[in-house]
Design an enzyme around this catalytic site. Structure first.
Site, PDB file in Angstrom:
ATOM      1  N   ASP A 272       0.801  -1.231   0.000  1.00  0.00           N
ATOM      2  CA  ASP A 272       0.000   0.000   0.000  1.00  0.00           C
ATOM      3  C   ASP A 272       0.835   1.284   0.000  1.00  0.00           C
ATOM      4  O   ASP A 272       0.497   2.270  -0.623  1.00  0.00           O
ATOM      5  CB  ASP A 272      -0.955   0.014   1.212  1.00  0.00           C
ATOM      6  N   HIS A 273       1.992   1.252   0.678  1.00  0.00           N
ATOM      7  CA  HIS A 273       2.753   2.487   0.859  1.00  0.00           C
ATOM      8  C   HIS A 273       3.508   2.935  -0.384  1.00  0.00           C
ATOM      9  O   HIS A 273       3.815   4.098  -0.544  1.00  0.00           O
ATOM     10  CB  HIS A 273       3.764   2.334   2.001  1.00  0.00           C
TER      11      HIS A 273
ATOM     12  N   ASP B 276       3.261  -1.008  11.743  1.00  0.00           N
ATOM     13  CA  ASP B 276       2.807   0.313  11.337  1.00  0.00           C
ATOM     14  C   ASP B 276       2.110   0.933  12.539  1.00  0.00           C
ATOM     15  O   ASP B 276       1.365   0.256  13.251  1.00  0.00           O
ATOM     16  CB  ASP B 276       1.823   0.186  10.169  1.00  0.00           C
TER      17      ASP B 276
HETATM   18  C1  MIC Z   1       2.982   6.471   8.542  1.00  0.00           C
HETATM   19  O1  MIC Z   1       1.765   6.663   8.558  1.00  0.00           O
HETATM   20  O2  MIC Z   1       3.802   7.299   8.967  1.00  0.00           O
HETATM   21  C2  MIC Z   1       3.491   5.156   8.021  1.00  0.00           C
HETATM   22  C3  MIC Z   1       4.221   5.411   6.787  1.00  0.00           C
HETATM   23  O3  MIC Z   1       2.395   4.311   7.748  1.00  0.00           O
HETATM   24  C4  MIC Z   1       4.408   4.527   9.076  1.00  0.00           C
HETATM   25  C5  MIC Z   1       5.062   3.271   8.647  1.00  0.00           C
HETATM   26  C6  MIC Z   1       6.407   3.371   8.014  1.00  0.00           C
HETATM   27  O4  MIC Z   1       7.077   4.360   8.095  1.00  0.00           O
HETATM   28  O5  MIC Z   1       6.834   2.347   7.466  1.00  0.00           O
HETATM   29  C7  MIC Z   1       3.724   4.226  10.385  1.00  0.00           C
HETATM   30  O6  MIC Z   1       2.725   4.818  10.700  1.00  0.00           O
HETATM   31  O7  MIC Z   1       4.235   3.415  11.158  1.00  0.00           O
HETATM   32 FE1  SF4 Z   2      -0.893   4.622   4.900  1.00  0.00          FE
HETATM   33 FE2  SF4 Z   2       0.141   5.324   7.277  1.00  0.00          FE
HETATM   34 FE3  SF4 Z   2      -1.236   7.079   5.774  1.00  0.00          FE
HETATM   35 FE4  SF4 Z   2      -2.493   5.122   6.905  1.00  0.00          FE
HETATM   36  S1  SF4 Z   2      -1.418   6.761   7.952  1.00  0.00           S
HETATM   37  S2  SF4 Z   2      -2.783   5.800   4.802  1.00  0.00           S
HETATM   38  S3  SF4 Z   2      -1.005   3.448   6.793  1.00  0.00           S
HETATM   39  S4  SF4 Z   2       0.713   6.104   5.281  1.00  0.00           S
END
Ligand code: MIC
Ligand code: SF4
Length: 774
Positions: free
Chosen positions: A110-111, A175
């Site tokens: 997803d990321h 996450d």
């Molecule tokens: C975010 O919302 O900051 C992320 C990207 O989902 C991160 C995860 C990551 O950096 O791999 C999170 O919330 O842990």
């Molecule tokens: Fe994706 Fe993190 Fe944003 Fe949620 S908060 S949409 S998991 S990057």
């Protein structure tokens, strides 16, 4: 294309092990005495203890003082990982040489997917650009028996809510917004990859028993107020640090007025106040949500357990259970809130927002509106936003600004498509992006006329708004709000608009005012499965699968173990950088274009701390070497590494706020960082540091932050003894200034016995590998 009809989710692995958990709860009752009242969070957590007797009685005055004191060794039921963090988690898991994961697990792509021109263009391009990484994840998933949700399937937390979350379950997710599953009554905790590996290899996962913050909800939501507003207001009260060390347990009569997905939104954003997790008690809305997501089999079991009047009811708090802190919120009087910019706890009630715009000189114009994401893309959220779009369209209005919609999963997208919600958005000029993180994590390529450095205001229904997070522009102010408010603001185009009271002039010159939004909670005709290509692979391991990591890849690199701790205290460390102000995991390891290198530690280390402000000069990413020469922070770290100089970072409060990304710990370690000395830490990051062998120390007296500067030379005193004794004793740091004078600073630490073991071994993984060998 896989035929949808042949897809059969594995019911067994998706049902929480209720008989086992109930048996454990009996044991917990036996240990603590049956008259002891427990909160819901305690019941679920303690039912997942590896050894209840040991955990609940040691260090706890015989069970009287568990919260905040006991070290819980837990056995979670499942693990979920997203593509950015799964790479490191799997690279670490692979070093353990096991044939399959010990608990059911899932991977969600997803990321790494951009949001630019819409799902049809963005998704195939993102798949092409990340092929090597997705292939790696898919092959590892197949080999070890992990369910793999391909790019396009959805955002981890939405997919987990629809498929894996269940009342009473305990899960870990790599996450920070994993607590989203608390909306369905699960204890779901965000962790770094090394923690996930504990669960994947069947080693107990350690957590200092959290305190419990009870949030009592009274009254009921109506009109414009939404679940998002509850957590936006609560974030304002608690601040980004207020939930640290706590589980937020919602309760009270107001719970019954909330939809399951609304509860998930509130739990999701509990991450923004630093809470370990958040959760809700069993509610009839859990039953309807489980049924509509095709999980009647769980609904029935959970309902039977929750209706039991015995003290062994796993899914409700005991009558009279005591909370360490309590806050009451009256939903009936709650008004919409808008949080930001740059920090999720700067909360302004809508009625005074226009005043705040003027007094803070925030931009008058809204430059984009973005709804959806893991926080706010439920059927109900989208239907309520659609209702507003329909009202405005009927009056002849179009959004005054770019308007983007991110569905959280293929199931949501396909259902909204069937029910014509997406076409309502598209007809109004909205752009539907891929079912992925996209703009929420810096994967937003803006095509409007805003350039880097331009101050501008965007409204999003997301959860986080750190500088530069969405579009890489540090001057973009992200105001967090409910999808309903974001939609209304996109039509008005001005930040001072109050949709409850103000009007918009239509093309025909009439004055239009929105009516409060309405919208169905769940689809009348059930959820659609959608594109069968987006269904997950099976969770059966296939040991003969080859997992390929090319030695010449710039995206993936196998991990080299870190060296063990020396058999004495640390000497000759130098202060690489003294950070001032907020230092989030985005500051320490930026996302956006860097997401590419999540599986390649040497490459991603080139972004280490590039967002950090220098305490001496205020400059960002400008480090000074001993001779006064300047460079970027990662460049100086690399130079010192090459010269054999190990280092520390000095920082202020809540160091490592935000995400679970363990790169923020791995990278400093890789470049020679040994200690982080801060005023305080965010929970997940503090644990991540210890797991990777970096020692987190806090100032015993916060003012001592003033006594240490960049390039000072530092030795530790007492650290080696603390590590050897399993966490007993104190650590001092002796600071040698440039003029030869010395200052001694007292510090505190939170090292447990196990964590001392990680640091001595060089990292948790080193220790695990050693244990598996013996
Ligand atoms: C975010 O919302 O900051 C992320 C990207 O989902 C991160 C995860 C990551 O950096 O791999 C999170 O919330 O842990
Ligand atoms: Fe994706 Fe993190 Fe944003 Fe949620 S908060 S949409 S998991 S990057």
């Amino acid at each position: 294309t896989k035929p949808a009809a042949s897809y059969k989710p594995d019911i067994e692995s998706r049902t929480p092990p209720y008989p086992k958990l109930l048996k454990r709860l009996h044991e917990v009752r036996r240990v603590l005495g049956s008259s002891r009242q427990l909160t819901l969070a305690e019941k679920i957590l303690y039912s997942h203890l590896d050894n209840p007797e040991e955990a609940l009685l040691s260090n706890t005055d015989n069970g009287l003082n568990i919260r905040g004191n006991a070290n819980l060794k837990l056995k979670p039921d499942r693990v979920a990982m997203q593509d950015a963090s799964a790479q490191m988690a799997l690279l670490q898991f692979m070093t353990c040489n096991l044939p399959s994961t010990a608990v059911p697990a899932s991977i969600h792509c997803d990321h790494m997917i951009v949001g630019e021109r819409g799902a049809d263009v963005d998704l195939p391009e993102s798949i092409k650009g990340n092929k090597e990484v997705f292939d790696f994840l898919e092959s590892a998933a197949k080999k070890y028996g992990i369910e793999f949700w391909p790019p396009g399937a959805g955002i981890i937390h939405q997919t987990v809510l629809e498929n894996y979350a269940a009342p009473g379950l305990m899960m870990l997710g790599t996450d920070s917004h994993t607590p989203n599953a608390g909306g369905l009554g699960a204890i779901a905790i965000g962790v770094g990859g090394a923690d996930a590996v504990d669960a994947l290899v069947d080693a107990p996962w350690e957590l200092k028993a959290p305190k419990i913050l009870g949030v009592r909800l009274e009254g009921q939501l109506s009109g414009w107020a939404s679940p998002k507003d509850v957590i936006l207001a609560l974030a304002g009260k608690l601040t980004v640090r207020g939930g640290t060390g706590y589980i937020i347990e919602y309760h009270g009569p107001g719970v019954d007025s909330l939809s399951c997905t609304g509860m998930a939104t509130m739990c999701n954003m509990g991450a923004e106040v630093g809470a370990t997790t958040s959760l809700f008690p069993f509610s009839t809305r859990h039953i309807s949500y489980l049924e509509s997501t095709h999980r009647r089999y769980i609904a029935l079991q959970a309902q039977t357990i929750a209706s039991s009047s015995s003290i062994h009811n796993l899914l409700r708090a005991d009558e009279g259970a005591h909370y360490d802190e309590e806050i009451t919120i009256d939903l009936s009087t709650l008004e919409p809130h808008i949080n930001g910019p740059f920090t999720p706890d700067l909360s302004t009630p809508l009625s005074v927002f226009s005043k705040a715009v003027k007094s803070n000189n925030w931009p008058e114009t809204v430059s984009a509106g973005l709804i959806g994401s893991c926080t706010n893309s439920s059927y109900q959220d989208m239907r309520r936003a659609e209702d507003l779009v329909k009202q405005a369209s009927a009056a002849g209005l179009k959004p005054a600004t770019d308007f983007f919609i991110t569905p959280g999963s293929e199931q949501i997208r396909a259902t909204l498509d069937r029910d014509s919600t997406l076409s309502t958005f598209e007809d109004a000029g909205g752009i539907v992006l891929a079912n992925a993180c996209g703009p929420c994590i810096g994967q937003w390529k803006r095509t409007d006329n805003i350039s880097k450095g331009d101050s501008n205001a965007i409204f999003t229904s997301y959860n986080r708004n750190f500088r530069g997070r969405n579009d890489g522009n540090p001057e973009t102010m992200n105001f967090l709000a409910s999808p309903e408010i974001v939609t209304a603001m996109s039509y008005a185009g001005t930040t001072s608009f109050n949709p409850l009271t103000d009007t918009i002039t239509t093309p025909s010159g009439d004055l239009f005012r929105f009516s409060p939004p309405g919208g169905a909670e769940l689809p009348e005709f059930g959820f659609e499965t959608g594109n069968p290509d987006f269904l997950p692979t099976s969770g059966a391991p296939s040991p003969s699968t080859q997992v390929v990591v090319s030695p010449t890849s710039d995206r993936l690199a196998l991990l080299e173990p870190f060296a063990p701790f020396p058999d004495h205290d640390l000497h000759g460390l130098k202060v690489l950088y003294k950070v001032t102000g907020k230092c989030t995991t985005d500051t320490i390891s930026a996302a956006g274009p860097w997401l590419k290198y999540k599986g390649h530690l040497p490459n991603i280390s080139a972004n280490t701390l590039i967002g950090a402000a220098n305490a001496a000069t205020g400059e960002v990413n400008v480090a000074y070497d001993v001779d006064g020469s300047t460079s970027g922070i990662p460049e100086l770290a690399q130079k010192w590494k090459d010269q054999g100089i190990e280092w520390l970072v000095v920082a202020e409060d809540n160091y490592g706020e935000g995400s679970a990304r363990e790169h923020a710990a791995l990278q400093p370690r890789f470049l020679g960082g040994r200690v982080i000395l801060a005023k305080s830490f965010a929970r997940i990051h503090e644990t991540n540091l210890k797991k990777q062998g970096v020692v987190p120390l806090t100032f015993a007296n916060g003012e001592d932050y003033e006594k240490i500067n960049a390039c000072d030379e530092v030795s530790t005193e007492g650290l080696y003894d603390v590590l050897k004794s399993g966490g007993k004793g104190e650590v001092k740091v002796v600071v040698k200034k440039k003029d030869g004078s010395e200052v001694v600073i007292k510090t505190k630490h939170t090292l447990s016995e196990d964590q001392c073991g990680f640091i001595l071994a060089g990292s948790a993984l080193n220790l695990l590998a050693k244990m598996k060998r013996t």
